[in-house]
Design an enzyme around this catalytic site. Structure first.
Site, PDB file in Angstrom:
ATOM      1  N   GLY A 122      49.689 -31.630   6.602  1.00  0.00           N
ATOM      2  CA  GLY A 122      50.443 -32.865   6.391  1.00  0.00           C
ATOM      3  C   GLY A 122      50.229 -33.400   4.986  1.00  0.00           C
ATOM      4  O   GLY A 122      49.126 -33.339   4.452  1.00  0.00           O
ATOM      5  N   VAL A 191      20.077 -34.293   7.217  1.00  0.00           N
ATOM      6  CA  VAL A 191      20.261 -34.121   8.659  1.00  0.00           C
ATOM      7  C   VAL A 191      20.659 -32.683   8.986  1.00  0.00           C
ATOM      8  O   VAL A 191      20.048 -32.028   9.840  1.00  0.00           O
ATOM      9  CB  VAL A 191      21.365 -35.084   9.164  1.00  0.00           C
ATOM     10  CG1 VAL A 191      21.580 -34.896  10.648  1.00  0.00           C
ATOM     11  CG2 VAL A 191      21.006 -36.521   8.840  1.00  0.00           C
ATOM     12  N   ALA A 279      22.804 -26.829   2.295  1.00  0.00           N
ATOM     13  CA  ALA A 279      23.112 -28.042   3.082  1.00  0.00           C
ATOM     14  C   ALA A 279      22.821 -29.275   2.225  1.00  0.00           C
ATOM     15  O   ALA A 279      21.920 -30.051   2.507  1.00  0.00           O
ATOM     16  CB  ALA A 279      22.281 -28.057   4.365  1.00  0.00           C
ATOM     17  N   VAL A 280      23.604 -29.380   1.151  1.00  0.00           N
ATOM     18  CA  VAL A 280      23.327 -30.439   0.168  1.00  0.00           C
ATOM     19  C   VAL A 280      24.303 -31.619   0.307  1.00  0.00           C
ATOM     20  O   VAL A 280      24.433 -32.416  -0.610  1.00  0.00           O
ATOM     21  CB  VAL A 280      23.372 -29.890  -1.282  1.00  0.00           C
ATOM     22  CG1 VAL A 280      22.251 -28.889  -1.515  1.00  0.00           C
ATOM     23  CG2 VAL A 280      24.725 -29.256  -1.585  1.00  0.00           C
ATOM     24  N   ALA A 330      30.507 -38.923  13.194  1.00  0.00           N
ATOM     25  CA  ALA A 330      31.677 -38.858  14.066  1.00  0.00           C
ATOM     26  C   ALA A 330      31.958 -40.201  14.737  1.00  0.00           C
ATOM     27  O   ALA A 330      33.101 -40.661  14.782  1.00  0.00           O
ATOM     28  CB  ALA A 330      31.457 -37.778  15.126  1.00  0.00           C
ATOM     29  N   HIS A 454      10.493 -47.643  36.321  1.00  0.00           N
ATOM     30  CA  HIS A 454       9.242 -46.928  36.061  1.00  0.00           C
ATOM     31  C   HIS A 454       9.192 -45.678  36.926  1.00  0.00           C
ATOM     32  O   HIS A 454       9.536 -45.749  38.104  1.00  0.00           O
ATOM     33  CB  HIS A 454       8.045 -47.821  36.389  1.00  0.00           C
ATOM     34  CG  HIS A 454       6.741 -47.102  36.258  1.00  0.00           C
ATOM     35  ND1 HIS A 454       6.164 -46.833  35.030  1.00  0.00           N
ATOM     36  CD2 HIS A 454       5.918 -46.560  37.197  1.00  0.00           C
ATOM     37  CE1 HIS A 454       5.042 -46.166  35.225  1.00  0.00           C
ATOM     38  NE2 HIS A 454       4.871 -45.984  36.534  1.00  0.00           N
TER      39      HIS A 454
HETATM   40  P1  FAD Z   1      36.837 -34.099  10.341  1.00  0.00           P
HETATM   41  O1  FAD Z   1      36.110 -33.907  11.592  1.00  0.00           O
HETATM   42  O2  FAD Z   1      36.374 -33.383   9.113  1.00  0.00           O
HETATM   43  O3  FAD Z   1      38.352 -33.722  10.662  1.00  0.00           O
HETATM   44  C1  FAD Z   1      39.337 -33.752   9.703  1.00  0.00           C
HETATM   45  C2  FAD Z   1      40.462 -32.872  10.177  1.00  0.00           C
HETATM   46  O4  FAD Z   1      41.574 -33.071   9.349  1.00  0.00           O
HETATM   47  C3  FAD Z   1      40.153 -31.384  10.122  1.00  0.00           C
HETATM   48  O5  FAD Z   1      40.415 -30.810  11.364  1.00  0.00           O
HETATM   49  C4  FAD Z   1      41.073 -30.846   9.046  1.00  0.00           C
HETATM   50  O6  FAD Z   1      41.531 -29.538   9.312  1.00  0.00           O
HETATM   51  C5  FAD Z   1      42.217 -31.833   9.135  1.00  0.00           C
HETATM   52  N1  FAD Z   1      42.987 -31.954   7.909  1.00  0.00           N
HETATM   53  C6  FAD Z   1      42.538 -32.259   6.663  1.00  0.00           C
HETATM   54  N2  FAD Z   1      43.550 -32.363   5.797  1.00  0.00           N
HETATM   55  C7  FAD Z   1      44.688 -32.120   6.515  1.00  0.00           C
HETATM   56  C8  FAD Z   1      46.055 -32.078   6.185  1.00  0.00           C
HETATM   57  N3  FAD Z   1      46.477 -32.352   4.961  1.00  0.00           N
HETATM   58  N4  FAD Z   1      46.934 -31.775   7.165  1.00  0.00           N
HETATM   59  C9  FAD Z   1      46.516 -31.508   8.438  1.00  0.00           C
HETATM   60  N5  FAD Z   1      45.240 -31.533   8.799  1.00  0.00           N
HETATM   61  C10 FAD Z   1      44.333 -31.852   7.848  1.00  0.00           C
HETATM   62  N6  FAD Z   1      28.200 -36.371  13.050  1.00  0.00           N
HETATM   63  C11 FAD Z   1      27.646 -37.063  14.073  1.00  0.00           C
HETATM   64  O7  FAD Z   1      28.011 -38.219  14.293  1.00  0.00           O
HETATM   65  N7  FAD Z   1      26.701 -36.496  14.884  1.00  0.00           N
HETATM   66  C12 FAD Z   1      26.262 -35.236  14.696  1.00  0.00           C
HETATM   67  O8  FAD Z   1      25.409 -34.754  15.437  1.00  0.00           O
HETATM   68  C13 FAD Z   1      26.809 -34.486  13.633  1.00  0.00           C
HETATM   69  N8  FAD Z   1      26.428 -33.214  13.416  1.00  0.00           N
HETATM   70  C14 FAD Z   1      27.021 -32.492  12.434  1.00  0.00           C
HETATM   71  C15 FAD Z   1      26.603 -31.185  12.243  1.00  0.00           C
HETATM   72  C16 FAD Z   1      27.184 -30.411  11.257  1.00  0.00           C
HETATM   73  C17 FAD Z   1      26.746 -28.983  11.071  1.00  0.00           C
HETATM   74  C18 FAD Z   1      28.221 -30.968  10.451  1.00  0.00           C
HETATM   75  C19 FAD Z   1      28.884 -30.144   9.395  1.00  0.00           C
HETATM   76  C20 FAD Z   1      28.630 -32.275  10.625  1.00  0.00           C
HETATM   77  C21 FAD Z   1      28.016 -33.059  11.608  1.00  0.00           C
HETATM   78  N9  FAD Z   1      28.386 -34.385  11.824  1.00  0.00           N
HETATM   79  C22 FAD Z   1      27.798 -35.102  12.825  1.00  0.00           C
HETATM   80  C23 FAD Z   1      29.408 -35.047  10.998  1.00  0.00           C
HETATM   81  C24 FAD Z   1      30.744 -35.089  11.726  1.00  0.00           C
HETATM   82  O9  FAD Z   1      31.142 -33.777  12.045  1.00  0.00           O
HETATM   83  C25 FAD Z   1      31.775 -35.790  10.870  1.00  0.00           C
HETATM   84  O10 FAD Z   1      31.301 -37.076  10.527  1.00  0.00           O
HETATM   85  C26 FAD Z   1      33.092 -35.936  11.591  1.00  0.00           C
HETATM   86  O11 FAD Z   1      33.605 -34.690  12.011  1.00  0.00           O
HETATM   87  C27 FAD Z   1      34.120 -36.634  10.704  1.00  0.00           C
HETATM   88  O12 FAD Z   1      35.281 -36.826  11.429  1.00  0.00           O
HETATM   89  P2  FAD Z   1      36.691 -36.983  10.717  1.00  0.00           P
HETATM   90  O13 FAD Z   1      37.680 -37.108  11.827  1.00  0.00           O
HETATM   91  O14 FAD Z   1      36.639 -38.044   9.700  1.00  0.00           O
HETATM   92  O15 FAD Z   1      36.922 -35.629   9.919  1.00  0.00           O
HETATM   93  P1  AMP Z   2      22.450 -34.871   3.114  1.00  0.00           P
HETATM   94  O1  AMP Z   2      23.393 -35.445   2.092  1.00  0.00           O
HETATM   95  O2  AMP Z   2      21.762 -35.890   3.975  1.00  0.00           O
HETATM   96  O3  AMP Z   2      23.054 -33.774   3.929  1.00  0.00           O
HETATM   97  O4  AMP Z   2      21.269 -34.195   2.297  1.00  0.00           O
HETATM   98  C1  AMP Z   2      21.453 -33.238   1.301  1.00  0.00           C
HETATM   99  C2  AMP Z   2      20.144 -33.103   0.546  1.00  0.00           C
HETATM  100  O5  AMP Z   2      20.251 -32.014  -0.368  1.00  0.00           O
HETATM  101  C3  AMP Z   2      19.779 -34.336  -0.266  1.00  0.00           C
HETATM  102  O6  AMP Z   2      18.537 -34.817   0.180  1.00  0.00           O
HETATM  103  C4  AMP Z   2      19.707 -33.824  -1.706  1.00  0.00           C
HETATM  104  O7  AMP Z   2      18.637 -34.402  -2.419  1.00  0.00           O
HETATM  105  C5  AMP Z   2      19.454 -32.323  -1.524  1.00  0.00           C
HETATM  106  N1  AMP Z   2      19.879 -31.529  -2.695  1.00  0.00           N
HETATM  107  C6  AMP Z   2      21.043 -31.620  -3.393  1.00  0.00           C
HETATM  108  N2  AMP Z   2      21.080 -30.719  -4.426  1.00  0.00           N
HETATM  109  C7  AMP Z   2      19.902 -30.025  -4.385  1.00  0.00           C
HETATM  110  C8  AMP Z   2      19.317 -28.962  -5.168  1.00  0.00           C
HETATM  111  N3  AMP Z   2      19.958 -28.395  -6.221  1.00  0.00           N
HETATM  112  N4  AMP Z   2      18.085 -28.499  -4.824  1.00  0.00           N
HETATM  113  C9  AMP Z   2      17.436 -29.022  -3.756  1.00  0.00           C
HETATM  114  N5  AMP Z   2      17.917 -30.031  -2.998  1.00  0.00           N
HETATM  115  C10 AMP Z   2      19.140 -30.538  -3.282  1.00  0.00           C
END
Ligand code: FAD
Ligand code: AMP
Length: 482
Positions: A122, A191, A279-280, A330, A454
């Site tokens: 979109g 995280v 995972a930065v 989320a 409890h």
């Molecule tokens: P997203 O979930 O990123 O969804 C955006 C969607 O938009 C995607 O499906 C994408 O394909 C679609 N999109 C983008 N641009 C377009 C376009 N132009 N047209 C059509 N579709 C499009 N959060 C928590 O709260 N608890 C957790 O435990 C947690 N664990 C996580 C673990 C991992 C490994 C990761 C990577 C993230 C985690 N998060 C967690 C973060 C969480 O996933 C995000 O905060 C959340 O998904 C954000 O939701 P959103 O709807 O803003 O975006």
């Molecule tokens: P978050 O944004 O909570 O997922 O955390 C990402 C983490 O990656 C942060 O604590 C940053 O300080 C760390 N980070 C980013 N760049 C680097 C790097 N080049 N080397 C080591 N740690 C990094």
């Protein structure tokens, strides 16, 4: 003739699909556009959270936790298990099944609520017009009274360690390993780094986490962060703080490995891994989302600029979730989605940004809401602290899962609860009790006067609340007033 809707949502992650469903419930004709294709090249709804985020990571955390339980924590109950073995492909396949069940579920919710789920990319081409490009390249224009942008976020990559999704992976690749790497590097002790590092450490990988910052989990209350570092290190995560990654070299050998270069207090260092997870952090994703002519404003970090009600600078265009300011969580996006939908239906809903709970799903879990001690000290607020260790909880001891503590902070003058910080089993669910209490402006005394079942882990909240006012029953009282 272009299709017409009251609302078009771009993106079906938790922010987008929740917004779409709530809009439809409120009687607005609604479409939600999603471009995500799964491993079978099928359109799936649910975004990062369901496909490669919250849910798959928790599936692997739960599987790997069960493995550790079976391997290390059964003998004490008198349960003898001769040999515990991990079949990684089965674990990954189960994760995929959970993901599939939930993404199909979102599709079902769309049907039940009469949301039109549209496959494709979109693009906002006018304030009331979205161009949809389908996966076969065909295009159609849709008009809408209101547009909600919910395009989410993607992992950040850094130049020293380019992702190849084979040896060097982002969080998505780290959910797909088909065997346990012997030596696993993780860049970033945030995280995601800690959760994914934990999964593979539990299964036997030798995990080293390289973190540029000198402080561990700087957003977390210091006492809780210190406890977390101690426990996670004991579990085998080698967390190196003050270690900034500066470069890397992939080996050319048949069995690939990577040498990572980093700088710490002692100078330049090198370490070799079989796999590396980068995972930065994550960044807002707006690629090909906005036609410049619409004039949607972004901030200096690329987030779509919105006000407290998630309105952009363009009338009738809203943005929610990871693509706007605030914690990338989320549940934060879901509440924003509901808020926007309800405001379109003339309700006055407002997200309470002061009460966004945060959780790290390690074991024990780390969960917090509201202010921590450091923030209150910086603000000059006087407060009381009540803590209660799970080692003194009957339920935690019965479960043989008694690491960690609850910490409750209350205003010294009003006794209103200002923050809750937990490290312990089921911390996420326990925390929620305090989120509700805080939403109702509860005092520590209110919690102290509430009857708790409890034995339950939640009694630790009760005791911490009593302790904040110096009269915990099941622990000595050392009233601390700051
Ligand atoms: P997203 O979930 O990123 O969804 C955006 C969607 O938009 C995607 O499906 C994408 O394909 C679609 N999109 C983008 N641009 C377009 C376009 N132009 N047209 C059509 N579709 C499009 N959060 C928590 O709260 N608890 C957790 O435990 C947690 N664990 C996580 C673990 C991992 C490994 C990761 C990577 C993230 C985690 N998060 C967690 C973060 C969480 O996933 C995000 O905060 C959340 O998904 C954000 O939701 P959103 O709807 O803003 O975006
Ligand atoms: P978050 O944004 O909570 O997922 O955390 C990402 C983490 O990656 C942060 O604590 C940053 O300080 C760390 N980070 C980013 N760049 C680097 C790097 N080049 N080397 C080591 N740690 C990094």
């Amino acid at each position: 003739m272009a299709k017409q809707y009251d609302v078009v949502v771009i993106g079906s992650g938790p922010a987008g699909y929740v917004a779409a469903i709530r809009c439809a419930q409120l009687g607005l004709s609604t479409a939600c556009i999603e471009k995500w294709l799964n491993k079978e090249a099928k359109t799936v709804f649910g975004g990062t959270c369901l496909n490669v985020g919250c849910i798959p990571s928790k599936a692997l955390l739960d599987s790997s936790h069960k493995y550790v339980e079976a391997q290390q924590h059964m003998a004490v109950h008198g349960i003898k298990i001769d040999k515990v073995a991990m079949d990684v492909p089965t674990m990954i396949a189960r994760k995929d099944k959970v993901v599939n069940q939930l993404t199909v579920g979102v599709k079902g919710l769309f049907t039940a609520n009469q949301v039109d789920g549209i496959a494709g990319q979109g693009k906002l081409i006018a304030k009331d017009k979205v161009l949809v490009t389908a996966h076969d390249g065909s295009q159609e224009e849709i008009t809408a009274k209101y547009v909600i942008l919910a395009s989410g976020s993607v992992p950040v990559d850094i130049p020293p360690t380019p992702i190849d999704q084979e040896t060097v992976v982002d969080s998505t690749g780290a959910l797909e390993f088909q065997e346990v790497p012997k030596r696993l590097g993780v860049i970033g002790a945030g995280v995601i780094g800690l959760e994914l590092g934990s999964v593979w450490a539990r299964l036997g990988a030798e995990v080293t986490v390289l973190e540029a910052l000198g402080d561990f989990l700087p957003a977390v209350d210091r006492q809780i962060a210190k406890e977390a570092l101690k426990i996670l290190s004991r579990q085998g995560l080698h967390i190196k703080l003050g270690a900034r990654v500066t470069g890397s070299k992939l080996s050319k050998a048949a069995k690939k490995s990577i040498t990572v270069e980093y700088t710490d207090a002692e100078g330049d260092q090198k370490v070799q891994f079989d796999k590396l997870i980068v995972a930065v952090g994550r960044r807002p994703y707006t690629e090909a989302l906005l036609d410049d002519s619409v004039g949607i404003e972004k901030d200096e970090r690329g987030f779509i600029r919105v006000n407290d009600q998630c309105a952009t600078n363009i009338p009738n265009v809203y943005a929610v979730g990871d693509v706007v300011r605030g914690p990338m969580l989320a549940h934060k996006g879901m509440e924003e989605g509901v808020m926007v939908a309800e405001r379109l239906a003339d309700k006055k809903t407002q997200v309470n940004y002061d009460l966004v709970p945060s959780v790290i799903y390690t074991h024990p879990e780390i969960a917090w809401v509201g202010k921590n001690e450091e923030e209150l000290q910086a603000a000059g607020t006087e407060y009381n602290v009540g803590t209660f260790p799970f080692a003194a909880s009957g339920r935690a001891l019965a479960a043989n899962d008694a690491e960690g503590m609850v910490k409750l902070i209350a205003d010294a003058k009003t006794d209103r609860i200002l923050g809750c910080h937990i490290i312990g089993a089921s911390a996420a669910d326990l925390l929620q009790e305090m989120v509700i209490a805080m939403e109702f402006s509860a005092s520590a005394e209110d919690i102290g006067l509430t009857m708790f079942s409890h034995p339950a882990l939640s009694e630790a909240l009760h005791e911490a609340a009593l302790a904040a006012n110096g009269h915990a029953i099941h622990i000595g009282n050392r009233k601390r007033r700051k």
